[in-house]
Each structure stands twice: as C-alpha cells, then as structure tokens.
Write a protein that holds these residues in place. Structure first.
Motif, PDB file in Angstrom:
ATOM      1  N   SER A  87      40.164  35.692  45.287  1.00 48.46           N
ATOM      2  CA  SER A  87      39.372  34.673  45.988  1.00 48.46           C
ATOM      3  C   SER A  87      39.788  33.268  45.563  1.00 48.46           C
ATOM      4  CB  SER A  87      37.879  34.892  45.707  1.00 48.46           C
ATOM      5  OG  SER A  87      37.103  33.893  46.319  1.00 48.46           O
ATOM      6  N   ILE A  88      40.007  33.069  44.262  1.00 46.59           N
ATOM      7  CA  ILE A  88      40.424  31.758  43.759  1.00 46.59           C
ATOM      8  C   ILE A  88      41.731  31.315  44.428  1.00 46.59           C
ATOM      9  CG2 ILE A  88      41.252  30.522  41.717  1.00 46.59           C
ATOM     10  CD1 ILE A  88      39.306  32.249  40.068  1.00 46.59           C
ATOM     11  N   CYS A  89      42.674  32.234  44.534  1.00 44.78           N
ATOM     12  CA  CYS A  89      43.955  31.903  45.179  1.00 44.78           C
ATOM     13  C   CYS A  89      43.764  31.507  46.636  1.00 44.78           C
ATOM     14  CB  CYS A  89      44.905  33.092  45.075  1.00 44.78           C
ATOM     15  SG  CYS A  89      45.488  33.452  43.404  1.00 44.78           S
ATOM     16  N   ASN A 114      37.329  48.558  37.594  1.00 47.56           N
ATOM     17  CA  ASN A 114      37.789  47.344  36.911  1.00 47.56           C
ATOM     18  C   ASN A 114      38.878  46.625  37.693  1.00 47.56           C
ATOM     19  OD1 ASN A 114      36.037  47.708  34.765  1.00 47.56           O
ATOM     20  ND2 ASN A 114      37.503  48.880  33.556  1.00 47.56           N
ATOM     21  N   LEU A 115      39.777  47.393  38.290  1.00 46.87           N
ATOM     22  CA  LEU A 115      40.854  46.775  39.059  1.00 46.87           C
ATOM     23  C   LEU A 115      40.313  45.989  40.248  1.00 46.87           C
ATOM     24  CD1 LEU A 115      43.525  49.649  39.083  1.00 46.87           C
ATOM     25  CD2 LEU A 115      43.712  47.436  37.928  1.00 46.87           C
ATOM     26  N   MET A 116      39.345  46.577  40.957  1.00 42.22           N
ATOM     27  CA  MET A 116      38.820  45.899  42.145  1.00 42.22           C
ATOM     28  C   MET A 116      37.983  44.677  41.778  1.00 42.22           C
ATOM     29  SD  MET A 116      38.053  48.901  44.942  1.00 42.22           S
ATOM     30  CE  MET A 116      36.941  49.835  43.906  1.00 42.22           C
ATOM     31  N   LEU A 117      37.242  44.749  40.679  1.00 41.29           N
ATOM     32  CA  LEU A 117      36.480  43.581  40.232  1.00 41.29           C
ATOM     33  C   LEU A 117      37.411  42.417  39.905  1.00 41.29           C
ATOM     34  CD1 LEU A 117      33.813  45.292  37.931  1.00 41.29           C
ATOM     35  CD2 LEU A 117      33.431  44.268  40.176  1.00 41.29           C
ATOM     36  N   PHE A 118      38.487  42.727  39.189  1.00 42.07           N
ATOM     37  CA  PHE A 118      39.483  41.702  38.856  1.00 42.07           C
ATOM     38  C   PHE A 118      40.114  41.123  40.122  1.00 42.07           C
ATOM     39  CE2 PHE A 118      44.060  40.913  38.340  1.00 42.07           C
ATOM     40  CZ  PHE A 118      44.034  39.847  37.442  1.00 42.07           C
ATOM     41  N   GLY A 119      40.488  41.999  41.057  1.00 46.05           N
ATOM     42  CA  GLY A 119      41.137  41.548  42.278  1.00 46.05           C
ATOM     43  C   GLY A 119      40.253  40.657  43.129  1.00 46.05           C
ATOM     44  N   SER A 120      38.977  40.962  43.189  1.00 40.15           N
ATOM     45  CA  SER A 120      38.056  40.180  44.025  1.00 40.15           C
ATOM     46  C   SER A 120      37.938  38.740  43.538  1.00 40.15           C
ATOM     47  CB  SER A 120      36.671  40.842  44.043  1.00 40.15           C
ATOM     48  OG  SER A 120      36.713  42.102  44.669  1.00 40.15           O
ATOM     49  N   ILE A 121      37.715  38.566  42.238  1.00 45.19           N
ATOM     50  CA  ILE A 121      37.515  37.216  41.701  1.00 45.19           C
ATOM     51  C   ILE A 121      38.808  36.401  41.742  1.00 45.19           C
ATOM     52  CG2 ILE A 121      37.082  35.938  39.568  1.00 45.19           C
ATOM     53  CD1 ILE A 121      34.560  36.796  40.901  1.00 45.19           C
ATOM     54  N   CYS A 122      39.874  36.955  41.179  1.00 43.15           N
ATOM     55  CA  CYS A 122      41.129  36.198  41.080  1.00 43.15           C
ATOM     56  C   CYS A 122      41.772  35.975  42.451  1.00 43.15           C
ATOM     57  CB  CYS A 122      42.094  36.909  40.149  1.00 43.15           C
ATOM     58  SG  CYS A 122      41.486  37.043  38.457  1.00 43.15           S
ATOM     59  N   TYR A 170      41.572  30.992  55.660  1.00 44.25           N
ATOM     60  CA  TYR A 170      41.714  31.271  54.228  1.00 44.25           C
ATOM     61  C   TYR A 170      40.366  31.170  53.508  1.00 44.25           C
ATOM     62  CZ  TYR A 170      46.669  30.741  55.283  1.00 44.25           C
ATOM     63  OH  TYR A 170      47.926  30.891  55.826  1.00 44.25           O
ATOM     64  N   PHE A 171      39.554  30.186  53.888  1.00 41.32           N
ATOM     65  CA  PHE A 171      38.217  30.063  53.293  1.00 41.32           C
ATOM     66  C   PHE A 171      37.351  31.268  53.668  1.00 41.32           C
ATOM     67  CE2 PHE A 171      38.497  25.131  53.294  1.00 41.32           C
ATOM     68  CZ  PHE A 171      39.349  25.189  52.194  1.00 41.32           C
ATOM     69  N   PHE A 172      37.531  31.754  54.882  1.00 44.10           N
ATOM     70  CA  PHE A 172      36.778  32.923  55.363  1.00 44.10           C
ATOM     71  C   PHE A 172      37.077  34.141  54.486  1.00 44.10           C
ATOM     72  CE2 PHE A 172      36.915  36.697  58.211  1.00 44.10           C
ATOM     73  CZ  PHE A 172      35.565  36.788  58.508  1.00 44.10           C
ATOM     74  N   PHE A 173      38.356  34.414  54.265  1.00 43.20           N
ATOM     75  CA  PHE A 173      38.725  35.574  53.451  1.00 43.20           C
ATOM     76  C   PHE A 173      38.348  35.364  51.983  1.00 43.20           C
ATOM     77  CE2 PHE A 173      42.015  36.384  56.894  1.00 43.20           C
ATOM     78  CZ  PHE A 173      41.328  37.479  57.414  1.00 43.20           C
ATOM     79  N   ALA A 174      38.436  34.132  51.490  1.00 45.56           N
ATOM     80  CA  ALA A 174      38.061  33.849  50.101  1.00 45.56           C
ATOM     81  C   ALA A 174      36.589  34.150  49.858  1.00 45.56           C
ATOM     82  CB  ALA A 174      38.366  32.386  49.774  1.00 45.56           C
ATOM     83  N   THR A 175      35.744  33.771  50.817  1.00 46.08           N
ATOM     84  CA  THR A 175      34.305  34.034  50.698  1.00 46.08           C
ATOM     85  C   THR A 175      34.019  35.526  50.703  1.00 46.08           C
ATOM     86  OG1 THR A 175      33.830  31.943  51.833  1.00 46.08           O
ATOM     87  CG2 THR A 175      32.051  33.564  51.717  1.00 46.08           C
ATOM     88  N   LEU A 176      34.683  36.255  51.583  1.00 44.84           N
ATOM     89  CA  LEU A 176      34.456  37.696  51.654  1.00 44.84           C
ATOM     90  C   LEU A 176      34.906  38.402  50.381  1.00 44.84           C
ATOM     91  CD1 LEU A 176      35.496  38.487  55.347  1.00 44.84           C
ATOM     92  CD2 LEU A 176      33.192  38.309  54.396  1.00 44.84           C
TER      93      LEU A 176
END
Length: 528
Positions: free
Chosen positions: A362-364, A352-360, A458-464
């Motif tokens: 990426s938005i940042c 759950n922690l990693m799922l939350f971290g990935s989405i939020c 930043y876009f590169f890391f957001a996509t990943l």
C-alpha cells in the motif's frame, strides 16, 4: 524451532519428501503456465504494430479501441469462471486426473482456434475462441490446486501447491518477453502476432501428455471406495510400504475423515450442497472467495493485462521500451516466486506474508500515485524520464517484489487446504470461480479506470490494500502445517491469531501420549 524449519504434525520419514510428489506437482502445474502466459502476453500482443494493422484498429476511436481490447482480454476470464464451476461436476464423476485431461483438450481447441483469425474472418474469431480456451483453463485452475493438496505431506503442502504459482510466473515471464522479442526481430506481418498466440499450445500439450502418467488422487480413490488402488497410489507417492506406521496413520486419518463425511453428508453428487447451510462452512467459503477479491484489489491484474498502459502513465514511451520494462516486471515476479516457494510459504507462513504485503504494498502504491498526480504527465510529458519518474519506477518494482511473495500465490495455497473432505471440491470450485470473477471485473474495466481516474487508480488500489490487512489480521487463521483432516478444528479455534499454534500443540501432545501409551485430555479445547 527456527522460522526456517519445516514444522511437522508428527514424525515424518524422509522418504515421504521424494521426487514423485514434486514431479506430479510440476506436471500438473503446466496448467498454470498457460494461465500465466495469457495474463502476460495478451496485453502486449494486441499492442503489436502487426496486430493493429491486421485488424485495422487504428481506424477506431480511442474509446472503441479500449472496448475491443477489454473484450479480447476479459472473455477469457468469463469463460474461465464457468469452466471452474463445471470442473466440480467432472471431478466428482471422473476424478481429478481425467478432469485435467478433459480441460486440457478444451483449452488446446480454443488456443488453436485463435490462430484461424485474420483480417477477412475478423477479430470476433479471437474473442470467441478465447472464451473457449478460458473455459478450459478455468477447469484446470480448479483441479490443479486440489489435486496437489490431496497428494501432499502437510509440512511441504504449501511448497507443492506453490509450484502451481511458480508455473504461473514462468508462463508470465515468457509472455512478458515474447512480444519484445518478436517486435525486435520480426517484420510487422501476421507471423509476428501469431507466434505469441501459438506458444500457449506448448505448456498445454505437455500437461495433456503428463496427465496420462500421473496417478489419480488417493483421497478421491478412497472416497470412491477403491481402497486397493488408493493404497497402491499412496504407497507409490510416499515411497513407503503399506505396513509403515506413518502410512497407516495417514490412511487412518483419511478413513476417519471419510467416515465422518458419510455420516454427516452422505454419498451422492448433491449431498455436499447441504453443508452450505452450516454457518461455519458459509464462513469458510466467504473467507476463501474474499481472498481473491483482495488479491485483485492489489491491482496486480490491471498491471498484468495492461502493462503498456500502466508504464505509459509513469512516463515510459515507445513500443520496445514499454515491452522491455514489462519484461523486467516479469523477471522480478519470477525470481521472487522462487524465494516464496522454497523458503517463505512453509516457514514464514501464509498469514504473516499477506499482512506484510498489504502494508508495504500500500505504501508503494501511495507513492506511485502521488508521483503521477504531481508530474501530470498527461499535460506535461516531455518524452524523457525525470528523476521523479525513475523513483516511481523503482517503487513500482519494489511493490512487485513485495506483492509476489505475499499475495500472488498465497490465496491459492490457502484455498487448496482450508476446506475439509465434506466441502473440498465445492470449496475449490468456489475459490477458482471467485478468482476469475474478480479477474474479469478488473480486466474488463481497467482501460476505462485509467481513462477516467488517472492517478486515482493507484490511490484506489492503495486504499484497498490497507483494508486487506484488517481482513487477514482479524479473520484469517494460519493454515501452515495443519493436516487437511484438522482444518475444521483450526477454523473453530479462537483467537484467530493463535489458532495455528493451539492446534499444532494439541496434535503433537496427542502424538506423544499415543507413543507412551497414556491418555490425557488435550491442553486446549476448540469450538466446532
């Protein structure tokens, strides 16, 4: 059961959660202090005026300076890659405890050698000794998580392995602030840049001394048929007599696991490599190694090692201002690591922690990259922070607050517990090697990425980070509270999203049946 409750696979005496297991975990986690300190201090130390003057770096072109910086940073990761692999050899022959001692000595030799560098001897002295120190720290990064996981009760295993991550962040916090301090208080002489290099010897020395006190891993002792010594260590760690029901159950679990290991794998140094032919084992190695690829895909190590460069892209100028902003970044990470360690990892769970971290997260990153593109600071910089720049800094710190309790230490916890007795040492060696491989690639090419891609980084890391969400959701089961001896069962249970609950229900059901003297077929079945 509330989300903030510890979930146990069987009734556990309170004595099991005692100071000894926390003390052992804390001592070996000084290894993480050395790792975290390096990731934080080296990027800012090489930007100190005294360091630049000592090695005459201003005489080189920007491209050459970037190359030198990348070499200084990345040889540490290259050495760590090989050290993490060689630790498998030492752990098999001499054990976890002595391996910690050996690699501590190697690290201290390398870290001490860095202090011998000066203008006359050249910067290559630093590069060579950093490779040696990296070799030592790579071995430690292999040994520490597996040592902690093997002495931990299941319900607090994430918390104890998390102390390793906490050590990483404490070391990083010191590393981020030390250069701000020496730059503000000391003249620009050789002492100014040598102090940050010397400080890394402190946690390494504590680890070296502490490794004399801590016991050997009881599971390793059982594997080596040193039962009397293993049982003595286990009783000491659990603060229970050998006749206690909980302790007898734990020994029975270990014996069953070792018996299966000897039957399926056999004894001998090369025997475990035969397990790699199995599809299920290959899959777990893939998952473990991929976690570190996705961790680095967040961009964290680009920020850790080159924070002055990152903050410059956001419009922050001046040596002290850049160092101060970097120091605040370290504070945010450390504070959130405490929250992750004490409340989240063993309650909310790894998945759950990693799922939350990935989405939020990426938005940042999308927002930060958008600001850098629109502001076009490379061509329009005025030297002053704009409202948009302040907002970008806010989202950067928000990204830090999201990343830290999600992807920062969780891959280490999962890799320390996801492998069975047959492949645990190999699995941890693979995990540590993958961490340093991806770490090396990011640290080696980050200066070039910012030079060529600008806001695109930043876009590169957001996509990943978006891709990492899909990886975790579809492929990775929750490992929270599952005994080490039941990991085969967990990773063979489908669907992935419900595997943890299915296995925990089975274990509690069987435990109840054993206590009432009944034998019933488990409600759920799993596939091997």
């Amino acid at each position: 059961m509330s989300i903030l409750s510890l979930k146990e696979d069987r009734p556990t005496p309170k004595a099991v959660y005692n100071w000894r297991i926390y003390a052992c975990a804390a001592i070996v986690s000084f290894a993480a202090c050395t790792i975290g300190y390096d990731s934080a201090f080296i990027g800012t130390t090489i930007k100190l005026p005294s360091f630049i003057a000592e090695f005459n770096l201003d005489s080189y072109s920007t491209g050459k300076q970037n190359l030198i910086s990348a070499n200084i940073v990345s040889v540490y990761q290259a050495g760590a890659f090989f050290g993490s692999i060689l630790a498998y050899v030492s752990s098999y022959f001499v054990g976890r405890r002595k391996s910690l001692w050996i690699f501590s000595v190697i690290f201290i030799a390398g870290a001490g050698g860095m202090l011998a560098a000066n203008a006359e001897r050249g910067i290559n002295v630093i590069i060579g000794t950093r490779a040696l120190a990296g070799f030592g720290v790579g071995g430690l990064s292999n040994m520490v998580p597996i040592y902690i996981s093997e002495l931990s009760p299941p319900a607090v295993r994430g918390r104890l392995v998390g102390i390793y991550e906490l050590g990483w962040q404490v070391g990083g916090l010191v590393g981020f602030w030390i250069n701000y301090g020496v730059n503000k208080t000391l003249p620009a002489n050789d002492t100014q840049w040598q102090i940050p290099f010397a400080v890394q010897l402190i946690p390494a020395g504590i680890l070296l001394i502490g490794s004399i006190w801590i016991p050997e891993s009881p599971r390793w002792l059982f594997m080596k048929s040193r039962r009397t010594e293993a049982l003595k260590v286990l009783c000491w760690l659990r603060q229970l007599p050998s006749s206690d029901e909980y302790l007898m159950q734990e020994v029975a679990y270990i014996d069953e696991d070792i018996s299966r290991y000897n039957e399926e794998v056999g004894t001998g140094f090369f025997k475990p490599f035969r397990c790699l032919k199995e599809r299920s084992i290959q899959w777990r190695f893939f998952l473990g190694g991929s976690l570190f690829m996705w961790q680095n895909a967040t961009g964290i190590n680009a920020i850790n090692y080159y924070s002055p460069t990152v903050f410059k892209t956001l419009g922050i100028t001046g040596t002290n201002t850049g160092f101060l902003t970097t120091g605040i970044f370290g504070v945010v990470k450390t504070v959130l690591t405490f929250v992750w360690l004490l409340y989240l990892i063993d309650r909310v769970g790894r998945r759950n922690l990693m799922l939350f971290g990935s989405i939020c997260g990426s938005i940042c990153m999308w927002i930060i990259g958008g600001y850098v593109k629109i502001a076009d600071l490379g061509n329009k910089s005025t030297g002053k922070m704009t409202p948009g720049g302040v907002a970008a800094i806010f989202f950067f710190y928000l990204w830090t607050a999201i990343y830290t309790p999600s992807w920062n230490g969780t891959p280490w916890v999962i890799n320390s517990e996801m492998f069975d007795q047959n492949t645990r040492s190999l699995g941890q060696a693979s995990a540590a090697a993958n961490n340093w491989l991806w770490n090396f690639l990011i640290s080696r090419f980050t200066p070039q990425m910012f030079d060529k891609m600008d806001y695109g980084v930043y876009f590169f890391f957001a996509t990943l980070m978006l891709c990492s969400f899909a990886f975790v959701y579809f492929l990775l089961p929750e490992t929270k509270s599952i005994p080490l001896e039941q990991m085969d069962r967990l990773f063979g249970t489908k669907p992935v999203s419900k595997a943890n609950q299915i296995v925990m229900d089975d274990l509690m059901h069987l435990n109840r049946m054993q206590h009432v003297g009944e034998e019933e077929k488990p409600e759920y079945e799993y596939t091997a």
